[in-house]
Design a protein around this motif. Structure first.
Motif, PDB file in Angstrom:
ATOM      1  N   GLU A   1       0.848  -1.189   0.000  1.00 10.47           N
ATOM      2  CA  GLU A   1       0.000   0.000   0.000  1.00 10.47           C
ATOM      3  C   GLU A   1       0.883   1.239   0.000  1.00 10.47           C
ATOM      4  O   GLU A   1       2.086   1.168   0.270  1.00 10.47           O
ATOM      5  CB  GLU A   1      -0.922   0.006   1.226  1.00 10.47           C
ATOM      6  CG  GLU A   1      -1.949  -1.106   1.223  1.00 10.47           C
ATOM      7  CD  GLU A   1      -3.029  -0.949   0.156  1.00 10.47           C
ATOM      8  OE1 GLU A   1      -3.097   0.097  -0.518  1.00 10.47           O
ATOM      9  OE2 GLU A   1      -3.816  -1.898  -0.008  1.00 10.47           O
ATOM     10  N   SER A   2       0.268   2.368  -0.296  1.00 12.15           N
ATOM     11  CA  SER A   2       1.004   3.631  -0.292  1.00 12.15           C
ATOM     12  C   SER A   2       1.371   4.015   1.143  1.00 12.15           C
ATOM     13  O   SER A   2       0.835   3.470   2.116  1.00 12.15           O
ATOM     14  CB  SER A   2       0.152   4.737  -0.920  1.00 12.15           C
ATOM     15  OG  SER A   2      -0.963   5.001  -0.083  1.00 12.15           O
ATOM     16  N   VAL A   3       2.290   4.966   1.267  1.00 10.76           N
ATOM     17  CA  VAL A   3       2.692   5.462   2.579  1.00 10.76           C
ATOM     18  C   VAL A   3       1.483   6.029   3.324  1.00 10.76           C
ATOM     19  O   VAL A   3       1.320   5.820   4.526  1.00 10.76           O
ATOM     20  CB  VAL A   3       3.810   6.525   2.427  1.00 10.76           C
ATOM     21  CG1 VAL A   3       4.139   7.159   3.766  1.00 10.76           C
ATOM     22  CG2 VAL A   3       5.054   5.891   1.804  1.00 10.76           C
ATOM     23  N   ALA A   4       0.584   6.682   2.602  1.00 10.47           N
ATOM     24  CA  ALA A   4      -0.608   7.269   3.223  1.00 10.47           C
ATOM     25  C   ALA A   4      -1.511   6.210   3.850  1.00 10.47           C
ATOM     26  O   ALA A   4      -2.265   6.501   4.779  1.00 10.47           O
ATOM     27  CB  ALA A   4      -1.394   8.074   2.183  1.00 10.47           C
ATOM     28  N   LEU A   5      -1.420   4.962   3.362  1.00 13.29           N
ATOM     29  CA  LEU A   5      -2.248   3.877   3.899  1.00 13.29           C
ATOM     30  C   LEU A   5      -1.452   2.940   4.799  1.00 13.29           C
ATOM     31  O   LEU A   5      -1.893   1.836   5.115  1.00 13.29           O
ATOM     32  CB  LEU A   5      -2.888   3.091   2.758  1.00 13.29           C
ATOM     33  CG  LEU A   5      -3.903   3.870   1.915  1.00 13.29           C
ATOM     34  CD1 LEU A   5      -4.383   3.024   0.741  1.00 13.29           C
ATOM     35  CD2 LEU A   5      -5.087   4.300   2.779  1.00 13.29           C
ATOM     36  N   GLY A   6      -0.255   3.365   5.194  1.00 15.08           N
ATOM     37  CA  GLY A   6       0.536   2.574   6.135  1.00 15.08           C
ATOM     38  C   GLY A   6       1.548   1.647   5.501  1.00 15.08           C
ATOM     39  O   GLY A   6       2.225   0.902   6.197  1.00 15.08           O
ATOM     40  N   GLY A   7       1.664   1.663   4.196  1.00 21.26           N
ATOM     41  CA  GLY A   7       2.642   0.823   3.506  1.00 21.26           C
ATOM     42  C   GLY A   7       3.908   1.577   3.191  1.00 21.26           C
ATOM     43  O   GLY A   7       4.153   2.664   3.705  1.00 21.26           O
ATOM     44  N   GLU A   8       4.705   0.994   2.319  1.00 17.45           N
ATOM     45  CA  GLU A   8       5.977   1.602   1.919  1.00 17.45           C
ATOM     46  C   GLU A   8       6.013   1.908   0.430  1.00 17.45           C
ATOM     47  O   GLU A   8       7.047   2.324  -0.086  1.00 17.45           O
ATOM     48  CB  GLU A   8       7.128   0.683   2.321  1.00 17.45           C
ATOM     49  CG  GLU A   8       7.189   0.469   3.831  1.00 17.45           C
ATOM     50  CD  GLU A   8       8.204  -0.580   4.243  1.00 17.45           C
ATOM     51  OE1 GLU A   8       8.613  -1.410   3.393  1.00 17.45           O
ATOM     52  OE2 GLU A   8       8.576  -0.573   5.428  1.00 17.45           O
ATOM     53  N   ASP A   9       4.910   1.651  -0.289  1.00 20.86           N
ATOM     54  CA  ASP A   9       4.805   1.933  -1.723  1.00 20.86           C
ATOM     55  C   ASP A   9       5.885   1.207  -2.524  1.00 20.86           C
ATOM     56  O   ASP A   9       6.422   1.733  -3.487  1.00 20.86           O
ATOM     57  CB  ASP A   9       4.861   3.442  -1.967  1.00 20.86           C
ATOM     58  CG  ASP A   9       4.125   3.860  -3.228  1.00 20.86           C
ATOM     59  OD1 ASP A   9       3.342   3.051  -3.763  1.00 20.86           O
ATOM     60  OD2 ASP A   9       4.341   4.992  -3.687  1.00 20.86           O
ATOM     61  N   SER A  10       6.209  -0.041  -2.111  1.00 16.95           N
ATOM     62  CA  SER A  10       7.292  -0.795  -2.748  1.00 16.95           C
ATOM     63  C   SER A  10       6.804  -1.734  -3.851  1.00 16.95           C
ATOM     64  O   SER A  10       7.617  -2.372  -4.518  1.00 16.95           O
ATOM     65  CB  SER A  10       8.040  -1.614  -1.691  1.00 16.95           C
ATOM     66  OG  SER A  10       7.181  -2.588  -1.118  1.00 16.95           O
ATOM     67  N   ALA A  11       5.498  -1.839  -4.015  1.00 17.76           N
ATOM     68  CA  ALA A  11       4.910  -2.709  -5.038  1.00 17.76           C
ATOM     69  C   ALA A  11       3.513  -2.166  -5.341  1.00 17.76           C
ATOM     70  O   ALA A  11       2.983  -1.350  -4.578  1.00 17.76           O
ATOM     71  CB  ALA A  11       4.827  -4.147  -4.533  1.00 17.76           C
ATOM     72  N   PRO A  12       2.905  -2.590  -6.426  1.00 14.08           N
ATOM     73  CA  PRO A  12       1.548  -2.129  -6.722  1.00 14.08           C
ATOM     74  C   PRO A  12       0.562  -2.543  -5.610  1.00 14.08           C
ATOM     75  O   PRO A  12       0.726  -3.599  -5.000  1.00 14.08           O
ATOM     76  CB  PRO A  12       1.189  -2.852  -8.027  1.00 14.08           C
ATOM     77  CG  PRO A  12       2.501  -3.230  -8.635  1.00 14.08           C
ATOM     78  CD  PRO A  12       3.416  -3.489  -7.486  1.00 14.08           C
ATOM     79  N   PRO A  13      -0.438  -1.716  -5.368  1.00 14.31           N
ATOM     80  CA  PRO A  13      -1.459  -2.111  -4.393  1.00 14.31           C
ATOM     81  C   PRO A  13      -2.335  -3.231  -4.971  1.00 14.31           C
ATOM     82  O   PRO A  13      -2.415  -3.395  -6.194  1.00 14.31           O
ATOM     83  CB  PRO A  13      -2.263  -0.825  -4.173  1.00 14.31           C
ATOM     84  CG  PRO A  13      -2.081  -0.051  -5.423  1.00 14.31           C
ATOM     85  CD  PRO A  13      -0.702  -0.389  -5.921  1.00 14.31           C
ATOM     86  N   PRO A  14      -2.985  -4.005  -4.122  1.00 13.71           N
ATOM     87  CA  PRO A  14      -3.822  -5.098  -4.621  1.00 13.71           C
ATOM     88  C   PRO A  14      -4.852  -4.642  -5.658  1.00 13.71           C
ATOM     89  O   PRO A  14      -5.108  -5.359  -6.627  1.00 13.71           O
ATOM     90  CB  PRO A  14      -4.509  -5.619  -3.357  1.00 13.71           C
ATOM     91  CG  PRO A  14      -3.571  -5.282  -2.245  1.00 13.71           C
ATOM     92  CD  PRO A  14      -2.962  -3.976  -2.640  1.00 13.71           C
ATOM     93  N   LEU A  15      -5.423  -3.481  -5.483  1.00 11.55           N
ATOM     94  CA  LEU A  15      -6.430  -2.992  -6.420  1.00 11.55           C
ATOM     95  C   LEU A  15      -5.856  -2.796  -7.824  1.00 11.55           C
ATOM     96  O   LEU A  15      -6.555  -2.974  -8.822  1.00 11.55           O
ATOM     97  CB  LEU A  15      -7.056  -1.691  -5.906  1.00 11.55           C
ATOM     98  CG  LEU A  15      -8.264  -1.174  -6.659  1.00 11.55           C
ATOM     99  CD1 LEU A  15      -9.377  -2.224  -6.720  1.00 11.55           C
ATOM    100  CD2 LEU A  15      -8.777   0.108  -6.028  1.00 11.55           C
ATOM    101  N   ALA A  16      -4.566  -2.467  -7.923  1.00 12.99           N
ATOM    102  CA  ALA A  16      -3.933  -2.314  -9.241  1.00 12.99           C
ATOM    103  C   ALA A  16      -3.903  -3.648  -9.983  1.00 12.99           C
ATOM    104  O   ALA A  16      -4.114  -3.689 -11.199  1.00 12.99           O
ATOM    105  CB  ALA A  16      -2.520  -1.761  -9.088  1.00 12.99           C
ATOM    106  N   TYR A  17      -3.653  -4.750  -9.276  1.00 14.47           N
ATOM    107  CA  TYR A  17      -3.675  -6.072  -9.916  1.00 14.47           C
ATOM    108  C   TYR A  17      -5.088  -6.419 -10.382  1.00 14.47           C
ATOM    109  O   TYR A  17      -5.272  -7.013 -11.445  1.00 14.47           O
ATOM    110  CB  TYR A  17      -3.163  -7.159  -8.965  1.00 14.47           C
ATOM    111  CG  TYR A  17      -1.671  -7.144  -8.796  1.00 14.47           C
ATOM    112  CD1 TYR A  17      -0.841  -7.646  -9.788  1.00 14.47           C
ATOM    113  CD2 TYR A  17      -1.087  -6.651  -7.638  1.00 14.47           C
ATOM    114  CE1 TYR A  17       0.535  -7.650  -9.644  1.00 14.47           C
ATOM    115  CE2 TYR A  17       0.288  -6.654  -7.472  1.00 14.47           C
ATOM    116  CZ  TYR A  17       1.095  -7.148  -8.477  1.00 14.47           C
ATOM    117  OH  TYR A  17       2.449  -7.145  -8.325  1.00 14.47           O
TER     118      TYR A  17
END
Length: 79
Positions: free
Chosen positions: A47-63
């Motif tokens: 997930e993005s940084v804004a959602l608590g992730g590190e933005d290191s891969a596409p979010p599940p919704l992108a797949y």
């Protein structure tokens, strides 16, 4: 994919997910084919940084969106 009749078939995928970061997941996906020629894929989601992730891969919704577009494009070319 297993053909069962004129209008019926079975598609089998096996998936294993591993948490590997704040919101990152590693996914091992296997398409189990009836002829024994299984196909293996490795995916990662984050997930993005804004959602608590590190933005290191596409979010599940992108797949999900990519799979819908890929399916649509296959049908556009096939028909």
């Amino acid at each position: 994919m297993t053909l069962r009749g004129a209008n019926e078939f079975e598609i089998v995928f096996q998936a294993k997910g591993t948490a590997s970061g704040k919101m990152r997941s590693e996914i091992d996906l296997t398409w189990v084919r009836p002829d024994g020629r299984n196909t293996h894929f490795q995916l990662a989601t984050d997930e993005s940084v804004a959602l608590g992730g590190e933005d290191s891969a596409p979010p599940p919704l992108a797949y999900f969106a990519a799979s819908m577009v890929g399916c649509l494009m296959t049908h556009v070319r096939a028909f």
